[in-house]
Design a protein around this motif. Structure first.
Motif, PDB file in Angstrom:
ATOM      1  N   ALA A  27      53.286  34.250  33.833  1.00  0.00           N
ATOM      2  CA  ALA A  27      53.778  34.266  35.213  1.00  0.00           C
ATOM      3  C   ALA A  27      54.892  33.242  35.414  1.00  0.00           C
ATOM      4  CB  ALA A  27      52.634  33.998  36.177  1.00  0.00           C
ATOM      5  N   THR A  28      54.712  32.060  34.854  1.00  0.00           N
ATOM      6  CA  THR A  28      55.730  31.020  34.973  1.00  0.00           C
ATOM      7  C   THR A  28      57.024  31.441  34.286  1.00  0.00           C
ATOM      8  OG1 THR A  28      54.014  29.324  35.020  1.00  0.00           O
ATOM      9  CG2 THR A  28      56.237  28.602  34.479  1.00  0.00           C
ATOM     10  N   LEU A  33      62.586  33.495  34.505  1.00  0.00           N
ATOM     11  CA  LEU A  33      63.595  34.478  34.079  1.00  0.00           C
ATOM     12  C   LEU A  33      64.157  35.247  35.266  1.00  0.00           C
ATOM     13  CD1 LEU A  33      62.022  35.877  30.797  1.00  0.00           C
ATOM     14  CD2 LEU A  33      64.020  34.403  31.036  1.00  0.00           C
ATOM     15  N   ALA A  34      63.302  35.579  36.233  1.00  0.00           N
ATOM     16  CA  ALA A  34      63.780  36.292  37.425  1.00  0.00           C
ATOM     17  C   ALA A  34      64.741  35.415  38.218  1.00  0.00           C
ATOM     18  CB  ALA A  34      62.598  36.722  38.288  1.00  0.00           C
ATOM     19  N   ASP A  39      70.354  34.165  39.770  1.00  0.00           N
ATOM     20  CA  ASP A  39      71.490  33.236  39.780  1.00  0.00           C
ATOM     21  C   ASP A  39      72.687  33.826  39.040  1.00  0.00           C
ATOM     22  OD1 ASP A  39      70.009  31.393  41.206  1.00  0.00           O
ATOM     23  OD2 ASP A  39      69.472  30.203  39.433  1.00  0.00           O
ATOM     24  N   LEU A  40      72.446  34.483  37.923  1.00  0.00           N
ATOM     25  CA  LEU A  40      73.517  35.107  37.154  1.00  0.00           C
ATOM     26  C   LEU A  40      74.171  36.241  37.943  1.00  0.00           C
ATOM     27  CD1 LEU A  40      75.036  35.197  34.468  1.00  0.00           C
ATOM     28  CD2 LEU A  40      73.302  36.789  33.638  1.00  0.00           C
TER      29      LEU A  40
END
Length: 56
Positions: A27-28, A33-34, A39-40
């Motif tokens: 989950a972390t 990654l999300a 941000d990308l």
């Protein structure tokens, strides 16, 4: 068996194993990654907006 199918199956098995052995770690990592993906995407769209704005 097709190499792509085999690779996909290995990835699915790995994620399933990770989900059952360390769900909080998965989950972390997923949350991290999300956030990085968002941000990308934001940075890419700002670049496109700046580029189009400079064309005026």
């Amino acid at each position: 068996m097709n190499t792509k199918k085999l690779f996909g199956l290995v990835v699915i098995v790995f994620i399933g194993f990770w989900m059952f052995t360390d769900p909080s770690g998965l989950a972390t990592t997923s949350k991290s990654l999300a956030g990085q993906g968002w941000d990308l995407a934001t940075q890419a769209f700002r670049g496109v907006i700046d580029f189009v704005g400079a064309m005026k």
